[in-house]
Design a protein around this motif. Structure first.
Motif, PDB file in Angstrom:
ATOM      1  N   ILE A 167       0.069  16.254 -16.715  1.00 34.42           N
ATOM      2  CA  ILE A 167       0.700  16.694 -17.803  1.00 34.42           C
ATOM      3  C   ILE A 167       0.026  16.341 -19.310  1.00 34.42           C
ATOM      4  O   ILE A 167      -0.128  17.433 -19.897  1.00 34.42           O
ATOM      5  CB  ILE A 167       2.084  15.936 -17.793  1.00 34.42           C
ATOM      6  N   VAL A 168      -0.464  15.292 -19.175  1.00 35.51           N
ATOM      7  CA  VAL A 168      -1.080  14.919 -20.663  1.00 35.51           C
ATOM      8  C   VAL A 168      -2.312  15.719 -20.894  1.00 35.51           C
ATOM      9  O   VAL A 168      -2.466  16.363 -22.028  1.00 35.51           O
ATOM     10  CB  VAL A 168      -1.504  13.250 -20.313  1.00 35.51           C
ATOM     11  N   SER A 169      -3.212  16.058 -19.857  1.00 36.74           N
ATOM     12  CA  SER A 169      -4.155  16.797 -19.992  1.00 36.74           C
ATOM     13  C   SER A 169      -3.873  18.188 -20.019  1.00 36.74           C
ATOM     14  O   SER A 169      -4.608  18.732 -21.170  1.00 36.74           O
ATOM     15  CB  SER A 169      -5.281  16.756 -18.606  1.00 36.74           C
ATOM     16  N   ASP A 172       2.008   5.102 -17.060  1.00 36.81           N
ATOM     17  CA  ASP A 172       3.249   4.532 -16.713  1.00 36.81           C
ATOM     18  C   ASP A 172       3.176   3.731 -15.477  1.00 36.81           C
ATOM     19  O   ASP A 172       4.124   3.807 -14.774  1.00 36.81           O
ATOM     20  CB  ASP A 172       4.402   5.503 -16.774  1.00 36.81           C
ATOM     21  N   HIS A 173       2.351   2.709 -15.446  1.00 34.84           N
ATOM     22  CA  HIS A 173       2.208   1.801 -14.260  1.00 34.84           C
ATOM     23  C   HIS A 173       3.313   0.931 -14.316  1.00 34.84           C
ATOM     24  O   HIS A 173       3.855   0.462 -15.409  1.00 34.84           O
ATOM     25  CB  HIS A 173       0.910   1.050 -14.460  1.00 34.84           C
ATOM     26  N   PRO A 174       3.808   0.527 -12.881  1.00 34.12           N
ATOM     27  CA  PRO A 174       5.120  -0.243 -13.110  1.00 34.12           C
ATOM     28  C   PRO A 174       5.182  -1.371 -13.814  1.00 34.12           C
ATOM     29  O   PRO A 174       5.929  -1.734 -14.327  1.00 34.12           O
ATOM     30  CB  PRO A 174       5.305  -0.514 -11.398  1.00 34.12           C
ATOM     31  N   ILE A 175       3.946  -2.142 -13.716  1.00 34.53           N
ATOM     32  CA  ILE A 175       3.949  -3.537 -14.465  1.00 34.53           C
ATOM     33  C   ILE A 175       3.850  -3.282 -16.062  1.00 34.53           C
ATOM     34  O   ILE A 175       4.757  -3.944 -16.514  1.00 34.53           O
ATOM     35  CB  ILE A 175       2.447  -4.133 -14.000  1.00 34.53           C
ATOM     36  N   THR A 176       3.215  -2.283 -16.238  1.00 35.26           N
ATOM     37  CA  THR A 176       3.010  -1.903 -17.691  1.00 35.26           C
ATOM     38  C   THR A 176       4.417  -1.491 -18.445  1.00 35.26           C
ATOM     39  O   THR A 176       4.952  -1.874 -19.391  1.00 35.26           O
ATOM     40  CB  THR A 176       1.946  -0.917 -18.013  1.00 35.26           C
ATOM     41  N   SER A 219       0.708  -1.232   0.091  1.00 34.82           N
ATOM     42  CA  SER A 219       0.069  -0.008  -0.015  1.00 34.82           C
ATOM     43  C   SER A 219       0.716   1.319  -0.018  1.00 34.82           C
ATOM     44  O   SER A 219       0.537   2.288  -0.744  1.00 34.82           O
ATOM     45  CB  SER A 219      -0.858  -0.034   1.323  1.00 34.82           C
ATOM     46  N   VAL A 220       2.091   1.050   0.435  1.00 32.25           N
ATOM     47  CA  VAL A 220       3.026   2.517   0.438  1.00 32.25           C
ATOM     48  C   VAL A 220       3.584   2.840  -0.886  1.00 32.25           C
ATOM     49  O   VAL A 220       3.565   3.741  -1.262  1.00 32.25           O
ATOM     50  CB  VAL A 220       4.042   2.233   1.756  1.00 32.25           C
ATOM     51  N   GLY A 221       3.878   1.626  -1.414  1.00 33.22           N
ATOM     52  CA  GLY A 221       4.190   1.691  -2.931  1.00 33.22           C
ATOM     53  C   GLY A 221       3.421   2.120  -3.848  1.00 33.22           C
ATOM     54  O   GLY A 221       3.380   2.991  -4.523  1.00 33.22           O
ATOM     55  N   GLU A 222       1.960   1.525  -3.621  1.00 33.16           N
ATOM     56  CA  GLU A 222       1.153   2.154  -4.415  1.00 33.16           C
ATOM     57  C   GLU A 222       0.677   3.649  -4.115  1.00 33.16           C
ATOM     58  O   GLU A 222       0.364   4.325  -5.174  1.00 33.16           O
ATOM     59  CB  GLU A 222      -0.190   1.060  -3.948  1.00 33.16           C
ATOM     60  N   ARG A 223       0.479   4.062  -3.002  1.00 28.54           N
ATOM     61  CA  ARG A 223       0.232   5.505  -2.661  1.00 28.54           C
ATOM     62  C   ARG A 223       1.517   6.666  -3.206  1.00 28.54           C
ATOM     63  O   ARG A 223       1.013   7.421  -3.894  1.00 28.54           O
ATOM     64  CB  ARG A 223       0.101   5.807  -1.361  1.00 28.54           C
ATOM     65  N   LEU A 246       2.892   9.911  -8.988  1.00 34.80           N
ATOM     66  CA  LEU A 246       3.436   9.984 -10.229  1.00 34.80           C
ATOM     67  C   LEU A 246       2.259   9.668 -11.238  1.00 34.80           C
ATOM     68  O   LEU A 246       2.415  10.551 -12.127  1.00 34.80           O
ATOM     69  CB  LEU A 246       4.336   8.771 -10.230  1.00 34.80           C
ATOM     70  N   ALA A 247       1.487   8.860 -11.198  1.00 37.29           N
ATOM     71  CA  ALA A 247       0.220   8.790 -12.056  1.00 37.29           C
ATOM     72  C   ALA A 247      -0.550   9.929 -12.188  1.00 37.29           C
ATOM     73  O   ALA A 247      -0.872  10.402 -13.372  1.00 37.29           O
ATOM     74  CB  ALA A 247      -0.520   7.654 -11.608  1.00 37.29           C
TER      75      ALA A 247
END
Length: 305
Positions: free
Chosen positions: A128-130, A260-264, A112-116, A121-122
């Motif tokens: 930026i894209v928007s 840019d999800h870590p898995i992707t 959960s710490v890594g996800e947050r 970043l997400a």
């Protein structure tokens, strides 16, 4: 001349209620503070207990492998005919036991710490894209010899136009990519999977595969078994069209269809490095019960021949 009693004296009932509320707040504040401190202490205790439990698991595994090594060594003495094989197994077992014991992690970070951390970043990437009016297209591009090896010599390029041109490695050095050809305009960022891929290559026993099928298998296995980023990652390759589809479920970093999800990013970076060609990525939510997300990686087949 008379004076109004209401002006000269205060209502004793109001004073009593106000005093009562004040006393109640005073009584509650220490109680709340005490409860918060108890919860903090309990949280620290649970974190310590969790880390201790994980270290114990590693050390029990080390002990088990060590015992097997000793048994194999004794077997080599008792059975001379199989001595070379048993001594070899004994050496491997004892060596693995020592490594497992001394390389036990001292700190464990909850998913959960890594996800947050990634969520920030997400969110930034989406903003930026928007704000810049960029496309939803994602292309991971090799930049060997131009960018930092720490990010695996790969850049994630997000084009400004639908009819885009993939910029050259030199053009991708900057965050804002603005070559003379407008079709190459966009943004280039280091991928989150870059450092993961570098760690992947450092810990591999074999070399990185060169064929798309073997490479996809290596990368998806690392997602599940190596980095534990997901519970399931199953690849399916179409060699003729130059496409790998990966089904994902149980992501440790939440929704996979974010920026840019870590898995992707890790799989894309690995494909780019292995195939040495730009890779286009699409992520969609799965419409069945087998997977939660489906990642589609595609590349120019002619460029890999």
């Amino acid at each position: 001349m008379s004076i109004d009693a209401n002006q000269s004296t205060s209502d004793p009932t109001v004073e009593t209620e106000a005093q009562s509320e004040s006393d109640s707040d005073t009584d509650r504040d220490p109680d709340i503070a005490a409860r918060v401190e108890v919860l903090r202490e309990e949280n620290r205790r649970l974190r310590t207990a969790y880390a201790h439990a994980r270290r114990t698991e590693y050390r029990r595994a080390a002990l088990g492998v060590g015992i097997l090594g000793v048994i194999a060594g004794i077997g080599g003495i008792v059975f001379p005919a199989s001595q070379s094989t048993l001594f070899a197994l004994s050496g491997i077992g004892l060596f693995t036991s020592v490594l497992t014991y001394y390389l036990t992690p001292e700190r464990f970070v909850a998913a959960s710490v890594g996800e947050r951390t990634y969520a920030a970043l997400a969110s930034l990437g989406d903003d930026i894209v928007s704000e810049l009016g960029l496309q939803q297209t994602r292309i991971y591009v090799p930049t060997e010899g131009v960018t930092d090896e720490a990010t695996a010599d790969v850049r994630l390029f997000i084009p400004e136009h639908t009819n885009y041109r993939t910029p050259s490695p030199a053009e991708l050095q900057s965050l804002f990519v603005v070559p003379d050809d407008d079709r190459g305009h966009g943004v280039a960022v280091p991928p989150t999977g870059g450092t993961l891929f570098e760690e992947f290559t450092r810990t591999m026993v074999d070399s990185v595969a060169e064929t798309p099928q073997d490479l996809a298998n290596q990368l998806t296995e690392a997602v599940v078994e190596g980095f534990e980023l997901a519970d399931t990652a199953e690849p399916e390759l179409n060699v003729e069209t130059g496409q790998v589809t990966v089904g994902i479920s149980g992501s440790a970093f939440g929704a996979v269809n974010r920026f840019d999800h870590p898995i992707t990013s890790f799989i894309a970076t690995g494909l780019v490095r292995g195939l040495e060609t730009p890779v286009h990525v699409e992520t969609v939510a799965a419409d069945d019960d087998q997977f939660e997300y489906v990642l589609t990686y595609s590349w120019d087949v002619d460029s890999t021949e």
